[in-house]
Design an enzyme around this catalytic site. Structure first.
Site, PDB file in Angstrom:
ATOM      1  CD1 TRP A  23      -1.655  -2.246   2.274  1.00 35.65           C
ATOM      2  CD2 TRP A  23      -2.564  -1.895   0.251  1.00 35.65           C
ATOM      3  NE1 TRP A  23      -2.425  -3.332   1.957  1.00 35.65           N
ATOM      4  CE2 TRP A  23      -2.999  -3.147   0.731  1.00 35.65           C
ATOM      5  CE3 TRP A  23      -3.006  -1.455  -1.002  1.00 35.65           C
ATOM      6  CZ2 TRP A  23      -3.853  -3.981  -0.008  1.00 35.65           C
ATOM      7  CZ3 TRP A  23      -3.854  -2.274  -1.742  1.00 35.65           C
ATOM      8  CH2 TRP A  23      -4.276  -3.521  -1.243  1.00 35.65           C
ATOM      9  CG  ASP A  24       3.846   2.481   3.052  1.00 32.08           C
ATOM     10  OD1 ASP A  24       2.940   3.300   3.273  1.00 32.08           O
ATOM     11  OD2 ASP A  24       4.555   1.994   3.952  1.00 32.08           O
ATOM     12  CB  ILE A  25       4.864   0.211  -3.273  1.00 35.05           C
ATOM     13  CG1 ILE A  25       6.127  -0.196  -2.491  1.00 35.05           C
ATOM     14  CG2 ILE A  25       5.147   0.257  -4.776  1.00 35.05           C
ATOM     15  CD1 ILE A  25       6.659  -1.565  -2.839  1.00 35.05           C
TER      16      ILE A  25
END
Lengths: 407, 407
Positions: free
Chosen positions: B161-163
């Site tokens: 999700w960060d990526i």
């Protein structure tokens, strides 16, 4: 309605997840995205899960807000039409997004004959043009052998590389269009799915960890690496994730659980400084033992009541059903969501873009088109074909109109 | 050297993965990205893994190719300097990328006083501004309870999700900059990490599957859903992933293994049409039993020899060490990679952008800066401060120059 990419026009010839997601990302920001498919649909048109009608919920979910044109791409007349649409006039047009091979009429060189400032975005499996998909890229990434608890590989279910590739395509398309606006030049933009994986592994420090430290991250189950966090079972059969990255979050856990004094005993017990991420990671087994007992004695509702407003960084685990039924963020109470009437599926909750721009209304989610829904309108609007000429193309089987979703 | 985003200037005030990745994505395409950190570094500056020198390989890997300025952001004079840098003159400048809260001097409103066409990209945890991180977003996503084989949640290790959020930020920034170029207006762009998750779950059809079919995808281990694929153990203790999505790939498996006749027997055995994805998925246990025996009798090298050039869609599993040592794609033989001399870490293999643009050289990967490495040059170049004025800021402890990486 004002949307941020109004005016931008993209033609997509694609299948599966990455390239369609790249196009949808732009459509959700207001771009006009025309997806061209072969007659009867591309290879992804009937992928599971299906609605009872036979309509693919997979396809519908990845192609929301696009226009659909069905063309016999295996015939020269169809290729001619598709090429004309790709190279259509307009300073905001002339952009192709595809994951199909760069051969014949679909090559950047051939299409550039029609429009020399053409931008082509092409996704391949590997950088040498050979094939790969999310699953065969992921197995080499190192992550399946660092996931779970044992030596057996555990694949993640999220097609994470496809998602990242779709968003890289959106970024690359806007970067190329910006450059064209400044210098008037077209470009081919290439992206390999395995490069998305390799870049991510490197960007997260895993390559350097191997090269500098000779370290290969072992599987740690659900434990965070280098900080404190794990899942815990509740008294009522649910699970919660509890995390502390900052010292503030760490102290919040003690306060909210009433375990501050017990947790403080773990510093001297394990000879670590609990006010550091590394110290908490090193002493995590002892910390988890205390938190495990606390969670196991409480229901999810009790834990939620204790943590609510406490500054604890946590969350409940949910399956897809619980996410849809329980999580208020997954409802029209969240401005990203709306209800669409998807042909063949009925009214469903659908997300728009997660990006919100001030100074303009957020584009509400739109349904995916029927296959060929816009064939007639697009041929008339974009290529200026007459009703008679379009009629001949239909009769000759070069294009097709909207298909029923029932199979 | 020609790079696609040459000229674009972004100021980043960030920490952890998503916002730094967003900035690095643009830096790798040629933008000038100045990361402003508080004196001594932000909360992510010493995150694990570390090199023996104490330098964070995590931080270094996520901040390659940026410029670094260290400013006392807790003091009014520091905030004034940072504000001036964010709002620096130039039609390609005036862009802030941050995951810090929108309060006080860092709010879009306050910063817009300095430059009314300012673009601010702000990442939050949830759309209401409350906090969340990848781990606490992921647990609610449904994926951990659909991963692995049992009822216990399995977290994926990739911060997916960060990526995705970092790449949405890059997309959103370019979209807002495009709009500003056309209408001259600044904007605030908001993105919530949990909205990235929720949008992805919806875009992949999981929400519709729950709403339309009442179906909640159960964990299937490493089996693909709706198509044929799984991991198989080899005779020499390795694993391979074998996948067939198209009929062509399915037939290639039979040819390459010599099992065409045996596999054909499974159609009538299981009453399915093996020339459909759904049929192969339904009959997968029988298909897997045959392939399992074939793989278990062969080494990875033998399987590779059989599959090489055969059209089989497959790949070996690798841990991070095997990826770096074995996979030629993860080496300077791949034009995305280069060797950088990273301060505190030494020479390491590093990826540039996975996006390649025709008509210009690919920007080779650059090392991350030392913290404060560019403080003096940036204050002089961007704000026109004299050597004497800069000297006073250093003496007063308002800014800092390059720090040693040894702690």
């Amino acid at each position: 309605m004002s949307t941020i990419l109004n005016g931008l026009r993209v033609v997509e010839v694609s299948a599966f997840i990455a390239a369609p997601l790249g196009g949808m990302t732009l459509a959700q920001l207001g771009a006009e995205v025309i997806r061209i498919d072969p007659m009867g649909g591309n290879i992804d048109y009937r992928r599971w899960p299906l609605a009872p009608s036979g309509a693919s919920l997979y396809w519908a979910s990845l192609n929301k807000g696009k226009r659909s044109v069905a063309i016999a791409l295996d015939k020269p007349e169809g290729q001619e039409l598709a090429g004309a649409l790709i190279a259509q006039a307009g300073e905001d047009a002339g952009i192709l997004l595809t994951n199909l091979p760069a051969s014949g009429w679909m090559s950047h060189e051939a299409l550039s004959q029609r429009r020399d400032d053409l931008i082509t975005l092409r996704l391949t499996g590997n950088h040498d043009g050979s094939g790969a998909v999310d699953y065969t890229v992921n197995c080499a990434s190192g992550f399946p052998l660092a996931t779970g608890v044992g030596p057996e590989p555990v694949n993640h279910v999220l097609p994470a590389w496809d998602i990242a590739a779709g968003l890289y395509l959106a970024t690359g398309l806007l970067a190329a269009e910006r450059a064209r606006r400044l210098d008037g030049k077209g470009r081919q933009v290439s992206l390999a799915l395995s490069d998305v994986m390799l870049a991510s592994v490197g960007n997260l420090g895993y390559i350097a960890d191997v090269q500098v430290n000779g370290a290969v991250r072992p599987p740690l189950g659900n434990d965070l690496y280098g900080a404190l966090g794990r899942d815990f079972a509740t008294a009522d059969g649910r699970h919660v994730m509890i995390v502390a990255i900052s010292n503030r979050q760490w102290r919040a856990i003690g306060r909210a659980t009433g375990l501050t004094e017990k947790l403080a005993m773990i510093g001297p017990l394990m000879d670590v400084d609990l006010d550091t991420e590394g110290g908490r990671f090193t002493a995590r087994a002892a910390i988890f033992a205390v938190l495990e007992r606390w969670c196991a004695a409480r229901s999810l509702a009790e834990i939620e009541a204790a943590f609510d407003g406490s500054g604890v960084l946590w969350g409940p685990y949910r399956d897809f059903g619980q996410l849809v039924r329980e999580d208020e963020r997954c409802s029209v109470a969240n401005p990203m969501f709306g209800t669409i009437d998807q042909p063949g599926a009925g009214p469903v909750l659908a997300p728009g873009s997660p990006l919100a721009f001030s100074g303009g209304a957020r584009r509400p989610p739109l349904p995916a088109p029927l296959l060929g829904q816009d064939t007639e309108a697009v041929l008339a609007d974009k290529l200026g074909l007459s009703t008679a000429a379009i009629g001949k193309l239909f009769q000759a089987g070069i294009v097709a109109g909207p298909q029923s979703v029932a199979f």
